[in-house]
Design a protein around this motif. Structure first.
Motif, PDB file in Angstrom:
ATOM      1  N   GLY A 101      13.723  31.750   3.829  1.00 47.83           N
ATOM      2  CA  GLY A 101      13.379  30.770   2.796  1.00 47.83           C
ATOM      3  C   GLY A 101      13.381  31.393   1.410  1.00 47.83           C
ATOM      4  N   ALA A 102      12.856  32.629   1.315  1.00 46.85           N
ATOM      5  CA  ALA A 102      12.851  33.326   0.029  1.00 46.85           C
ATOM      6  C   ALA A 102      14.269  33.670  -0.412  1.00 46.85           C
ATOM      7  CB  ALA A 102      12.005  34.587   0.131  1.00 46.85           C
ATOM      8  N   CYS A 103      15.109  34.105   0.531  1.00 53.85           N
ATOM      9  CA  CYS A 103      16.502  34.423   0.193  1.00 53.85           C
ATOM     10  C   CYS A 103      17.260  33.177  -0.253  1.00 53.85           C
ATOM     11  CB  CYS A 103      17.202  35.043   1.398  1.00 53.85           C
ATOM     12  SG  CYS A 103      16.650  36.705   1.825  1.00 53.85           S
ATOM     13  N   GLN A 104      16.966  32.049   0.369  1.00 55.10           N
ATOM     14  CA  GLN A 104      17.653  30.805  -0.002  1.00 55.10           C
ATOM     15  C   GLN A 104      17.358  30.414  -1.447  1.00 55.10           C
ATOM     16  OE1 GLN A 104      17.128  27.588   2.773  1.00 55.10           O
ATOM     17  NE2 GLN A 104      17.653  26.029   1.250  1.00 55.10           N
ATOM     18  N   LYS A 105      16.127  30.664  -1.903  1.00 54.31           N
ATOM     19  CA  LYS A 105      15.745  30.304  -3.267  1.00 54.31           C
ATOM     20  C   LYS A 105      16.160  31.340  -4.308  1.00 54.31           C
ATOM     21  CE  LYS A 105      11.670  27.791  -1.574  1.00 54.31           C
ATOM     22  NZ  LYS A 105      10.177  27.765  -1.549  1.00 54.31           N
ATOM     23  N   SER A 106      16.497  32.547  -3.835  1.00 58.58           N
ATOM     24  CA  SER A 106      16.794  33.624  -4.767  1.00 58.58           C
ATOM     25  C   SER A 106      18.213  33.504  -5.328  1.00 58.58           C
ATOM     26  CB  SER A 106      16.647  34.981  -4.063  1.00 58.58           C
ATOM     27  OG  SER A 106      17.125  36.021  -4.885  1.00 58.58           O
ATOM     28  N   PRO A 107      18.376  33.507  -6.638  1.00 56.83           N
ATOM     29  CA  PRO A 107      19.720  33.432  -7.219  1.00 56.83           C
ATOM     30  C   PRO A 107      20.453  34.763  -7.200  1.00 56.83           C
ATOM     31  CG  PRO A 107      18.073  33.520  -8.962  1.00 56.83           C
ATOM     32  CD  PRO A 107      17.316  33.472  -7.680  1.00 56.83           C
ATOM     33  N   THR A 108      19.749  35.845  -6.876  1.00 60.53           N
ATOM     34  CA  THR A 108      20.381  37.168  -6.940  1.00 60.53           C
ATOM     35  C   THR A 108      20.898  37.664  -5.592  1.00 60.53           C
ATOM     36  OG1 THR A 108      18.232  38.273  -6.628  1.00 60.53           O
ATOM     37  CG2 THR A 108      18.950  37.840  -8.897  1.00 60.53           C
ATOM     38  N   VAL A 109      20.377  37.137  -4.486  1.00 59.70           N
ATOM     39  CA  VAL A 109      20.766  37.627  -3.163  1.00 59.70           C
ATOM     40  C   VAL A 109      22.208  37.234  -2.865  1.00 59.70           C
ATOM     41  CG1 VAL A 109      20.362  37.427  -0.677  1.00 59.70           C
ATOM     42  CG2 VAL A 109      18.432  37.653  -2.243  1.00 59.70           C
ATOM     43  N   ARG A 110      23.013  38.246  -2.490  1.00 56.14           N
ATOM     44  CA  ARG A 110      24.433  38.022  -2.212  1.00 56.14           C
ATOM     45  C   ARG A 110      24.847  38.503  -0.823  1.00 56.14           C
ATOM     46  NH1 ARG A 110      24.000  34.803  -5.203  1.00 56.14           N
ATOM     47  NH2 ARG A 110      24.889  34.454  -7.279  1.00 56.14           N
ATOM     48  N   ARG A 111      23.998  39.291  -0.174  1.00 52.80           N
ATOM     49  CA  ARG A 111      24.358  39.793   1.155  1.00 52.80           C
ATOM     50  C   ARG A 111      23.093  39.901   2.002  1.00 52.80           C
ATOM     51  NH1 ARG A 111      28.584  41.965   3.647  1.00 52.80           N
ATOM     52  NH2 ARG A 111      29.801  41.732   1.743  1.00 52.80           N
ATOM     53  N   LEU A 112      23.216  39.488   3.271  1.00 53.91           N
ATOM     54  CA  LEU A 112      22.110  39.539   4.222  1.00 53.91           C
ATOM     55  C   LEU A 112      22.609  40.164   5.520  1.00 53.91           C
ATOM     56  CD1 LEU A 112      19.235  38.697   5.278  1.00 53.91           C
ATOM     57  CD2 LEU A 112      20.286  36.514   5.956  1.00 53.91           C
ATOM     58  N   VAL A 113      21.909  41.193   5.972  1.00 53.50           N
ATOM     59  CA  VAL A 113      22.224  41.849   7.243  1.00 53.50           C
ATOM     60  C   VAL A 113      21.009  41.700   8.154  1.00 53.50           C
ATOM     61  CG1 VAL A 113      22.891  44.001   8.383  1.00 53.50           C
ATOM     62  CG2 VAL A 113      23.713  43.506   6.057  1.00 53.50           C
ATOM     63  N   VAL A 114      21.219  41.232   9.385  1.00 49.67           N
ATOM     64  CA  VAL A 114      20.121  40.954  10.304  1.00 49.67           C
ATOM     65  C   VAL A 114      20.334  41.737  11.594  1.00 49.67           C
ATOM     66  CG1 VAL A 114      18.884  39.194  11.632  1.00 49.67           C
ATOM     67  CG2 VAL A 114      19.781  38.653   9.340  1.00 49.67           C
ATOM     68  N   LYS A 115      19.314  42.463  12.004  1.00 52.65           N
ATOM     69  CA  LYS A 115      19.321  43.178  13.287  1.00 52.65           C
ATOM     70  C   LYS A 115      18.965  42.208  14.398  1.00 52.65           C
ATOM     71  CE  LYS A 115      16.514  46.679  15.702  1.00 52.65           C
ATOM     72  NZ  LYS A 115      15.588  45.737  16.393  1.00 52.65           N
ATOM     73  N   SER A 116      19.909  42.014  15.330  1.00 53.84           N
ATOM     74  CA  SER A 116      19.661  41.167  16.492  1.00 53.84           C
ATOM     75  C   SER A 116      19.902  41.981  17.751  1.00 53.84           C
ATOM     76  CB  SER A 116      20.561  39.920  16.439  1.00 53.84           C
ATOM     77  OG  SER A 116      20.213  39.013  17.483  1.00 53.84           O
ATOM     78  N   SER A 117      20.127  41.309  18.855  1.00 56.30           N
ATOM     79  CA  SER A 117      20.213  42.000  20.146  1.00 56.30           C
ATOM     80  C   SER A 117      21.171  41.276  21.074  1.00 56.30           C
ATOM     81  CB  SER A 117      18.820  42.070  20.785  1.00 56.30           C
ATOM     82  OG  SER A 117      18.897  42.457  22.144  1.00 56.30           O
ATOM     83  N   THR A 118      21.832  42.036  21.950  1.00 51.77           N
ATOM     84  CA  THR A 118      22.675  41.403  22.973  1.00 51.77           C
ATOM     85  C   THR A 118      21.836  40.659  24.009  1.00 51.77           C
ATOM     86  OG1 THR A 118      22.699  43.459  24.276  1.00 51.77           O
ATOM     87  CG2 THR A 118      24.513  43.118  22.726  1.00 51.77           C
ATOM     88  N   SER A 119      20.525  40.780  23.923  1.00 50.17           N
ATOM     89  CA  SER A 119      19.662  40.034  24.850  1.00 50.17           C
ATOM     90  C   SER A 119      19.784  38.520  24.649  1.00 50.17           C
ATOM     91  CB  SER A 119      18.209  40.460  24.691  1.00 50.17           C
ATOM     92  OG  SER A 119      17.727  40.166  23.394  1.00 50.17           O
ATOM     93  N   VAL A 120      20.391  38.076  23.535  1.00 49.19           N
ATOM     94  CA  VAL A 120      20.573  36.629  23.316  1.00 49.19           C
ATOM     95  C   VAL A 120      21.479  36.030  24.384  1.00 49.19           C
ATOM     96  CG1 VAL A 120      20.181  36.801  20.831  1.00 49.19           C
ATOM     97  CG2 VAL A 120      22.514  36.973  21.729  1.00 49.19           C
ATOM     98  N   TYR A 121      22.292  36.852  25.074  1.00 47.57           N
ATOM     99  CA  TYR A 121      23.169  36.335  26.122  1.00 47.57           C
ATOM    100  C   TYR A 121      22.414  36.101  27.425  1.00 47.57           C
ATOM    101  CZ  TYR A 121      26.846  38.059  22.995  1.00 47.57           C
ATOM    102  OH  TYR A 121      27.643  38.293  21.914  1.00 47.57           O
ATOM    103  N   GLY A 122      21.208  36.634  27.540  1.00 45.53           N
ATOM    104  CA  GLY A 122      20.471  36.526  28.774  1.00 45.53           C
ATOM    105  C   GLY A 122      21.075  37.402  29.865  1.00 45.53           C
TER     106      GLY A 122
END
Length: 364
Positions: A101-122
């Motif tokens: 939500g904060a990134c969505q409102k920020s006019p300066t943010v241009r790149r977002l990297v998110v750590k996820s996991s292969t566990s999403v495949y179950g």
């Protein structure tokens, strides 16, 4: 002007290592490290801000420092300090919602990297042999860190639709191991005896913590020529290991448990401190999981330094030999083989003082 990079989760070893390395990159002016607790690790020249990403204060931090790149590492399966599973889930899910939500409102943010996991495949009995980034899971994870990761990715996809001007990179890591790894699977492998599901020997993949740092650094910068670091990518070392191979290389005995009793074993492990030994973790140790890393190589342009077996070997060296180290087991097998060979030779020795006794075929 160089980049201003904000990294969440710097109180953990992985986040601290990343900010130290990113601070050395020539294209980075400032690195802001954020966590709800003080970091006990060396952060180098990072400007540490103690803040809980579950609170709206994260928006003020983005604005105050003019952050243009956000690396979200505070998605994990293990608590920090005295926090329990409920606190971890809140940070994973509610914290991610607040940050996005904060990134969505920020006019300066241009790149977002998110750590996820292969566990999403179950992990399910009818899973494909290899998951690609577009393969839907046979059944969505129902609890633990795996379910958190699914929810986090859902929020990230929503953010990407609302802010198409922001380059979003989601990295689905296989089980992270290494000398200092603190993942739930590392806790499992640290047990003196490894409970396994009777009749199952799952295939597992690992990624070395050094390669995790390498691919995160690649993702937070502008893509190199002929590569693209926006999108979703599986990250894992080459090759696979069976759970039985892992146990032998650690020198730890296994305790096969009938499938109906696995839930009880999971509860017992949580009691002794294996905090995220959820039903999803049990399914992983029953059915395993293997993912394709073709997009990681061809699109993202990243090649891990460590294969899956090499990653596990480095982890095993740091943990030390268990009660059944492979060298000792090999010597025992050799002794048994020599003893059996000697017995066989004795059985074959003639009983007439060394002269061969003719058989029917010899006489013929």
């Amino acid at each position: 002007m160089g980049k201003v990079v904000l990294v969440t989760g710097v109180a953990r070893q992985l986040g601290a290592r990343l900010v130290r390395r990113v601070g050395e990159d020539p294209g980075v002016d400032r690195v802001i490290g954020v966590d709800a607790v003080e970091s006990g690790h060396d952060l180098g020249g990072t400007e540490f801000v103690r803040a809980d990403i579950r609170q709206p204060v994260i928006g003020r931090i983005l604005a105050e420092y003019g952050v243009d790149t956000v690396v979200h590492l505070d998605v994990t399966g293990t608590p920090l300090g005295a926090g329990g599973r409920a606190s971890v889930k809140e940070t994973n899910v509610i914290g991610t919602m607040q940050l996005l939500g904060a990134c969505q409102k920020s006019p300066t943010v241009r790149r977002l990297v998110v750590k996820s996991s292969t566990s999403v495949y179950g992990s399910a009995p009818r899973d494909p042999a290899v998951f690609t980034e577009t393969t839907p899971p046979k059944s969505l994870p129902s609890g633990g860190f795996a379910k958190d990761a699914v929810e986090v990715e859902g929020y990230v996809r929503g953010f990407a639709r609302r802010r198409p001007d922001v380059a979003v990179c989601v990295l689905r890591f296989a089980n992270i191991l290494g000398p200092t790894a603190d993942s739930p699977l590392a806790e499992f492998f640290a047990l003196p005896v490894l409970p396994t599901v009777f009749g199952y020997d799952p295939r597992l993949q690992f990624v070395h913590e050094d390669d995790v740092i390498g691919v995160l650094r690649l993702a937070l910068h502008e893509p190199a020529r002929a590569t693209l670091n926006s999108g979703t990518f599986n990250i894992a070392g080459d090759g696979v290991l069976l759970l039985s191979q892992c146990a032998r290389r650690l020198g730890r005995p296994t305790l096969p448990v009938p499938l109906p009793a696995v839930t009880w074993v999971g509860s017992a492990l949580r009691t002794v401190g294996v905090t995220d030994f959820s039903p999803e973790q049990i399914r992983l140790l029953t059915h395993g999981r293997v993912v394709s890393t073709r997009q990681m190589r061809e699109t993202l342009g990243f090649t891990p330094r460590y294969s899956t077996p090499e990653t596990f070997a480095d982890f095993a060296r740091a943990r030390g030999a268990g009660p059944l180290p492979p060298e000792r087991a090999a010597r025992a097998v050799d002794r048994v083989a020599r003893a059996l060979g000697a017995d066989s030779a004795a059985d074959a020795t003639p009983s007439d003082g060394g002269r061969a006794v003719p058989t029917r075929s010899d006489a013929g």
